[in-house]
Design a protein around this motif. Structure first.
Motif, short mmCIF file in Angstrom:
data_model
loop_
_atom_site.label_atom_id
_atom_site.label_comp_id
_atom_site.label_asym_id
_atom_site.label_seq_id
_atom_site.Cartn_x
_atom_site.Cartn_y
_atom_site.Cartn_z
N THR A 51 -14.01 16.11 -33.29
CA THR A 51 -14.31 17.51 -33.60
C THR A 51 -13.08 18.14 -34.23
O THR A 51 -11.97 18.00 -33.73
CB THR A 51 -14.69 18.29 -32.32
N LEU A 52 -13.30 18.85 -35.34
CA LEU A 52 -12.20 19.48 -36.08
C LEU A 52 -12.51 20.96 -36.24
O LEU A 52 -13.50 21.33 -36.87
CB LEU A 52 -12.04 18.82 -37.45
N ARG A 53 -11.65 21.80 -35.66
CA ARG A 53 -11.80 23.25 -35.79
C ARG A 53 -10.54 23.84 -36.39
O ARG A 53 -9.43 23.48 -36.01
CB ARG A 53 -12.10 23.89 -34.44
N LYS A 54 -10.72 24.77 -37.32
CA LYS A 54 -9.56 25.45 -37.90
C LYS A 54 -9.04 26.50 -36.94
O LYS A 54 -9.81 27.26 -36.34
CB LYS A 54 -9.94 26.08 -39.25
N LEU A 55 -7.71 26.56 -36.81
CA LEU A 55 -7.09 27.57 -35.97
C LEU A 55 -7.16 28.92 -36.67
O LEU A 55 -7.11 29.00 -37.90
CB LEU A 55 -5.63 27.20 -35.71
N ALA A 56 -7.27 29.96 -35.86
CA ALA A 56 -7.36 31.32 -36.43
C ALA A 56 -6.04 31.72 -37.07
O ALA A 56 -4.98 31.33 -36.63
CB ALA A 56 -7.74 32.30 -35.33
N ILE A 60 -5.55 11.62 -38.50
CA ILE A 60 -4.25 12.19 -38.82
C ILE A 60 -4.51 13.60 -39.32
O ILE A 60 -5.35 13.81 -40.21
CB ILE A 60 -3.52 11.35 -39.89
N TYR A 61 -3.79 14.60 -38.77
CA TYR A 61 -4.12 15.99 -39.08
C TYR A 61 -2.89 16.88 -39.00
O TYR A 61 -1.87 16.53 -38.39
CB TYR A 61 -5.20 16.50 -38.11
N ASN A 62 -3.02 18.06 -39.61
CA ASN A 62 -1.99 19.09 -39.55
C ASN A 62 -2.26 19.97 -38.34
O ASN A 62 -3.20 20.76 -38.34
CB ASN A 62 -2.01 19.91 -40.84
N ALA A 63 -1.43 19.84 -37.31
CA ALA A 63 -1.66 20.55 -36.06
C ALA A 63 -1.44 22.06 -36.18
O ALA A 63 -1.83 22.81 -35.29
CB ALA A 63 -0.75 19.99 -34.96
N LYS A 64 -0.82 22.50 -37.28
CA LYS A 64 -0.64 23.93 -37.49
C LYS A 64 -1.92 24.60 -37.98
O LYS A 64 -2.05 25.82 -37.92
CB LYS A 64 0.48 24.17 -38.51
N VAL A 65 -2.84 23.78 -38.46
CA VAL A 65 -4.07 24.32 -39.05
C VAL A 65 -5.32 23.87 -38.30
O VAL A 65 -6.29 24.60 -38.19
CB VAL A 65 -4.19 23.89 -40.53
N ILE A 66 -5.27 22.64 -37.76
CA ILE A 66 -6.47 22.03 -37.17
C ILE A 66 -6.29 21.81 -35.67
O ILE A 66 -5.25 21.35 -35.20
CB ILE A 66 -6.76 20.66 -37.83
N GLU A 67 -7.35 22.18 -34.92
CA GLU A 67 -7.42 21.85 -33.49
C GLU A 67 -8.48 20.75 -33.33
O GLU A 67 -9.66 21.00 -33.55
CB GLU A 67 -7.82 23.07 -32.68
N PRO A 68 -8.07 19.53 -32.95
CA PRO A 68 -9.02 18.42 -32.89
C PRO A 68 -9.41 18.06 -31.46
O PRO A 68 -8.78 18.51 -30.49
CB PRO A 68 -8.22 17.28 -33.50
#
Length: 219
Positions: free
Chosen positions: A214-219, A147-155
């Motif tokens: 994989t969890l990457r922070k959006l720019a 479960i993640y915040n799609a505005k911040v995290i690209e999974p």
């Protein structure tokens, strides 16, 4: 005179060697201290270390593996849920979910958007804002949930079959060992254990299987 030159030359060489040795020892000390501060690049959690909590709606239990806390909330959470009967899922406003069945035939997720068929080892994404009712397909299931915040995290969630080598330099990588021989930075991963971190390779032997998150922070 020539003998003195030889002696002074030898003294100079020795002095250089002593300086280089001192510099090497100083650098080695710094690196050891730095490694001690950083710690291991991956943390391995066995199943008995997961945190078991009641569902948000009180309808079951979730074994929480990890979360990234921010204030009173979190950016992402990884957990394993046990679903033994049909019923409603909890709502997570503003979040996105990816559910992957890891044990059992599958589960149908009924909502206003229709029916999402979640089957074994097939990641199923859906909105956390939805009122979802679960309908078991062939008995109880266990699900790996992100479960993640799609505005911040690209999974990314994917099932990996060995033999394979996973490079985990960018972002945060999580891996659930489903079966077989898996090593993380040289350390073995038990079946049902989870590795979380970055900066090292994950090796899956032939016949091994795992689920990578994989969890990457959006720019």
């Amino acid at each position: 005179m020539t003998s003195l030159k030889v002696v002074f030359s030898m003294i100079g060489v020795v002095a250089i060697q002593v300086c280089l040795l001192a510099a090497y020892e100083a650098l080695d000390t710094v690196m050891c201290r730095l490694k001690a501060r950083i710690g291991p690049v991956f943390r391995i959690l066995n199943a008995d270390e997961f945190q078991t909590n009641s569902w948000k709606n009180g309808g079951g239990v979730t074994h929480e593996i990890a979360r990234h806390a921010v204030g009173d909330g979190w950016l992402w959470r990884i957990s394993i849920a046990e679903v033994g009967s049909d019923g409603p899922f909890s709502v997570f406003p503003g979040m996105t979910r990816i559910l992957t069945v890891i044990d059992g035939a599958g589960i149908d997720l009924l909502s206003a958007d229709g029916v999402l068929e979640a089957r074994l080892h097939r990641p199923a994404p859906f909105s956390g804002d939805l009122d979802v009712t679960a309908r078991l397909v062939g008995g109880p299931v266990r699900n790996l949930n992100l479960i993640y915040n799609a505005k911040v995290i690209e999974p990314a969630v994917e099932v990996i079959l060995g033999p394979a080598t996973l490079n985990c330099e960018a972002g945060t990588t999580g891996l659930l060992c489903l079966s077989g021989a898996i090593t993380v930075a040289g350390d073995g991963l038990r079946e049902g254990a989870f590795a979380l971190g970055n900066g090292a390779d994950i090796e899956l032997a032939a016949g091994a299987a795992g689920i990578r998150i994989t969890l990457r922070k959006l720019a």
